[in-house]
Write a protein that holds these residues in place. Sequence first.
Motif, short mmCIF file in Angstrom:
data_model
loop_
_atom_site.label_atom_id
_atom_site.label_comp_id
_atom_site.label_asym_id
_atom_site.label_seq_id
_atom_site.Cartn_x
_atom_site.Cartn_y
_atom_site.Cartn_z
N TRP A 1 1.90 -14.20 3.23
CA TRP A 1 3.17 -13.45 2.71
C TRP A 1 3.20 -13.74 1.28
O TRP A 1 3.32 -12.57 0.40
CB TRP A 1 4.57 -13.75 3.28
N PRO A 2 2.88 -14.99 0.80
CA PRO A 2 2.90 -15.14 -0.69
C PRO A 2 2.02 -14.32 -1.28
O PRO A 2 2.15 -13.84 -2.54
CB PRO A 2 2.86 -16.61 -0.93
N LYS A 3 0.61 -14.27 -0.84
CA LYS A 3 -0.29 -13.52 -1.44
C LYS A 3 -0.11 -12.05 -1.40
O LYS A 3 -0.42 -11.52 -2.49
CB LYS A 3 -1.83 -13.66 -0.65
N LEU A 4 0.31 -11.63 -0.32
CA LEU A 4 0.93 -10.11 -0.24
C LEU A 4 1.96 -9.71 -1.24
O LEU A 4 1.72 -8.84 -2.01
CB LEU A 4 1.28 -9.67 1.07
N ARG A 5 2.80 -10.42 -1.33
CA ARG A 5 3.95 -10.41 -2.39
C ARG A 5 3.28 -10.38 -3.79
O ARG A 5 3.71 -9.58 -4.42
CB ARG A 5 4.94 -11.35 -2.12
N ALA A 6 2.47 -11.49 -4.21
CA ALA A 6 1.98 -11.38 -5.28
C ALA A 6 0.97 -10.35 -5.73
O ALA A 6 1.18 -9.44 -6.90
CB ALA A 6 1.06 -12.74 -5.48
N LEU A 7 0.40 -9.67 -4.61
CA LEU A 7 -0.39 -8.73 -4.86
C LEU A 7 0.34 -7.55 -5.19
O LEU A 7 0.04 -6.69 -6.16
CB LEU A 7 -1.40 -8.44 -3.78
N LEU A 8 1.39 -7.27 -4.32
CA LEU A 8 2.20 -5.97 -4.53
C LEU A 8 3.18 -6.24 -5.92
O LEU A 8 3.88 -5.07 -6.10
CB LEU A 8 2.96 -5.68 -3.35
N GLY A 9 3.43 -7.48 -6.21
CA GLY A 9 4.42 -7.62 -7.42
C GLY A 9 5.95 -7.52 -7.15
O GLY A 9 6.60 -7.05 -7.81
N VAL A 10 6.03 -7.78 -5.73
CA VAL A 10 7.50 -7.97 -5.23
C VAL A 10 7.99 -9.42 -4.66
O VAL A 10 7.07 -10.10 -4.66
CB VAL A 10 7.65 -6.96 -3.89
N ASN A 11 9.18 -9.36 -4.72
CA ASN A 11 9.74 -10.79 -4.04
C ASN A 11 9.96 -10.66 -2.60
O ASN A 11 10.16 -11.76 -1.97
CB ASN A 11 11.07 -10.94 -4.68
N ARG A 12 9.95 -9.67 -2.16
CA ARG A 12 10.47 -9.31 -0.71
C ARG A 12 9.67 -8.55 -0.07
O ARG A 12 9.54 -7.18 -0.39
CB ARG A 12 11.89 -8.96 -0.58
N LEU A 13 9.14 -8.81 1.27
CA LEU A 13 8.52 -7.74 2.19
C LEU A 13 8.95 -8.25 3.58
O LEU A 13 9.56 -9.22 3.77
CB LEU A 13 7.11 -8.12 2.09
N SER A 14 9.12 -7.30 4.36
CA SER A 14 9.38 -7.62 5.92
C SER A 14 8.52 -6.80 6.88
O SER A 14 8.04 -5.72 6.40
CB SER A 14 10.91 -7.34 6.02
N THR B 1 -3.24 -4.24 12.90
CA THR B 1 -2.78 -3.33 11.91
C THR B 1 -1.17 -3.65 11.85
O THR B 1 -0.65 -3.25 12.80
CB THR B 1 -3.05 -1.80 12.50
N LEU B 2 -0.79 -4.28 10.75
CA LEU B 2 0.63 -4.37 10.66
C LEU B 2 1.31 -3.65 9.80
O LEU B 2 0.88 -3.07 8.76
CB LEU B 2 0.52 -6.02 10.11
N VAL B 3 2.53 -3.24 10.04
CA VAL B 3 3.21 -2.16 9.25
C VAL B 3 4.30 -3.25 8.56
O VAL B 3 4.86 -4.21 9.03
CB VAL B 3 4.08 -1.22 10.17
N VAL B 4 4.18 -3.25 7.11
CA VAL B 4 4.95 -3.86 6.67
C VAL B 4 5.94 -2.99 5.56
O VAL B 4 5.52 -1.89 5.18
CB VAL B 4 4.12 -4.65 5.49
N ARG B 5 7.18 -3.46 5.83
CA ARG B 5 8.32 -2.54 5.08
C ARG B 5 8.29 -2.94 3.45
O ARG B 5 8.54 -4.30 3.17
CB ARG B 5 9.44 -2.71 5.75
N ARG B 6 8.01 -2.32 2.58
CA ARG B 6 8.07 -2.80 1.01
C ARG B 6 9.45 -2.48 0.64
O ARG B 6 10.11 -3.26 0.02
CB ARG B 6 7.06 -1.92 0.44
N SER B 7 9.98 -1.28 1.11
CA SER B 7 11.26 -1.10 0.73
C SER B 7 11.91 -0.02 1.44
O SER B 7 11.29 0.44 2.49
CB SER B 7 11.33 -0.58 -0.91
#
Length: 159
Positions: A68-81, A45-51
């Motif tokens: 990370w590219p798949k997750l960013r594309a799914l969420l429509g964002v350029n950056r996750l951490s 279970t990973l915690v991902v910071r969206r903003s």
Amino acid sequence: MDQQRATAALEASGLDFTLTRHGHVSSLAEAAAARGVQPRDIIKTLVVRRSEGEHLFALVPGDREISWPKLRALLGVNRLSMPDQDGAKEATGYERGTITPFGSTTAWPVIADASLSGDRERTISLGAGEHGVAATVNAEAALAHLEAQVADITELQES
């Protein structure tokens, strides 16, 4: 205390689950053996910071890694951490290595990898709020309870 919160949330969910307590494990194979499941059924279970102040849980099978590219594309964002250790604890109430969506201090959205869905008999093992404690549950039932969005967000882990 954290394990009690996770257990209480699991009990309140109405899901059938089994808690497994095991000592320190040093590999995915060792953890799977201790929990009586296949390595692919150990769920990270990973915690991902969206903003700022906005997170989500990503459920990733043990034999896979987040894409990370798949997750960013799914969420429509350029950056996750991923938050640091303190940020993860603040966002969930759990220490890294014990994080679970069950009983998190905030009910963040859950995104589960597509490989977790489709087998009604599959059981998965997730962290349960304390090191060396895991909850084993039916995958489909857990994903439904968590209202998880199921999507292709991983790739096979390179050996």
